[in-house]
Design an enzyme around this catalytic site. Sequence first.
Site, short mmCIF file in Angstrom:
data_model
loop_
_atom_site.label_atom_id
_atom_site.label_comp_id
_atom_site.label_asym_id
_atom_site.label_seq_id
_atom_site.Cartn_x
_atom_site.Cartn_y
_atom_site.Cartn_z
N ASP A 30 0.84 -1.20 0.00
CA ASP A 30 0.00 0.00 0.00
C ASP A 30 0.88 1.25 0.00
O ASP A 30 1.96 1.25 0.58
CB ASP A 30 -0.89 -0.02 1.24
N GLY A 31 0.38 2.30 -0.65
CA GLY A 31 1.05 3.60 -0.56
C GLY A 31 1.73 4.08 -1.82
O GLY A 31 2.38 5.13 -1.82
N GLY A 33 0.37 5.33 -4.53
CA GLY A 33 -0.22 6.60 -4.96
C GLY A 33 0.22 7.76 -4.08
O GLY A 33 0.55 8.85 -4.57
N ARG A 34 0.26 7.55 -2.76
CA ARG A 34 0.68 8.61 -1.84
C ARG A 34 2.15 8.96 -2.03
O ARG A 34 2.54 10.12 -1.95
CB ARG A 34 0.41 8.18 -0.39
N HIS A 47 3.43 3.40 -8.88
CA HIS A 47 3.31 1.96 -9.13
C HIS A 47 4.62 1.38 -9.68
O HIS A 47 5.01 0.27 -9.33
CB HIS A 47 2.15 1.68 -10.09
N THR A 76 -10.10 -7.51 -6.34
CA THR A 76 -11.32 -7.50 -7.15
C THR A 76 -11.97 -6.12 -7.12
O THR A 76 -12.68 -5.74 -8.06
CB THR A 76 -12.31 -8.55 -6.62
N ARG A 81 -11.02 1.65 -9.92
CA ARG A 81 -10.11 2.79 -10.06
C ARG A 81 -10.22 3.38 -11.47
O ARG A 81 -10.75 2.75 -12.39
CB ARG A 81 -8.68 2.34 -9.79
N LEU A 141 11.75 -20.42 -3.20
CA LEU A 141 10.70 -19.54 -2.70
C LEU A 141 9.42 -19.69 -3.50
O LEU A 141 9.43 -19.65 -4.74
CB LEU A 141 11.18 -18.08 -2.79
N LEU A 201 -7.29 -5.55 6.68
CA LEU A 201 -6.90 -6.62 5.76
C LEU A 201 -7.35 -6.37 4.32
O LEU A 201 -6.77 -6.94 3.39
CB LEU A 201 -7.49 -7.96 6.24
N GLU A 213 0.37 -13.30 12.60
CA GLU A 213 0.74 -12.07 13.30
C GLU A 213 0.65 -10.92 12.30
O GLU A 213 0.86 -11.10 11.09
CB GLU A 213 2.16 -12.18 13.84
#
Length: 248
Positions: A30-31, A33-34, A47, A76, A81, A141, A201, A213
């Site tokens: 998240d973040g 755009g900011r 992005h 979804t 946007r 991984l 979430l 956690e």
Amino acid sequence: MRIYPKYTEAELKKLGLVGKLPEHIGIIMDGNGRWAKQRLMPRSAGHRAGMEALQDIVRTSHSLGIGALTVYAFSTENWGRPAAEIDALMSLLVEYFYKEIDELDANNVRIRTLGELSRFAPKLRTLMETAVQRTENNTGLNFSIAINYGSRAEIVRAVKMLVEEGIPAESITEKCFAEHLYTGELPELDLIIRTAGEQRLSNFLLYQAAYAEFVFTETLFPAFTPEVYCDCIKEFMHRTRRFGKVKE
């Protein structure tokens, strides 16, 4: 092409990562755009910076020996946007799979997608499906990208699969249900990290998060460096996990 070195025990100790590492980490990225807005840049630039940060996080996860990394790339709900932002995101995803697949495959990373791919343009869908098929026998991984993903939709999908398979109600256990989720073959989710200060979430791995956690960081995702990532993992390692039981 970069080969990701595995950290030695001494290097892990220097990072402060002494003890049992999480096997499966989920990240709500998240973040973007900011981050761009703070720099008077278009959201698409945020992005792109986020994609570059993700590359470092995948490499670091491999070097640490993390078993599974699941990132929330596109929900979804994100279809709501602006069209220009969605187009920019889709172009970045095409670029990511073109540029990164050789390196990821060479480092034994197994790529998975979580979500319904049918809504994407054929070019992007083919790239994602090819990446999954190409790396399906890799044993390093497990890198899962949640894209056009929503946990509620995932749960409904699992229920429909159980019904279609004719599994009687008395045979449906938590284990059976979990095996019908996108994450069925992955280790239990240990840690969810959310960047940019939000503490929710947002429909990400709701069932899987039952005993995970949570670590929330104010860091915007484009600035989410391996150092910040390791700090989040250290916070997890310092916690006592009870799983509903009383520790003596």
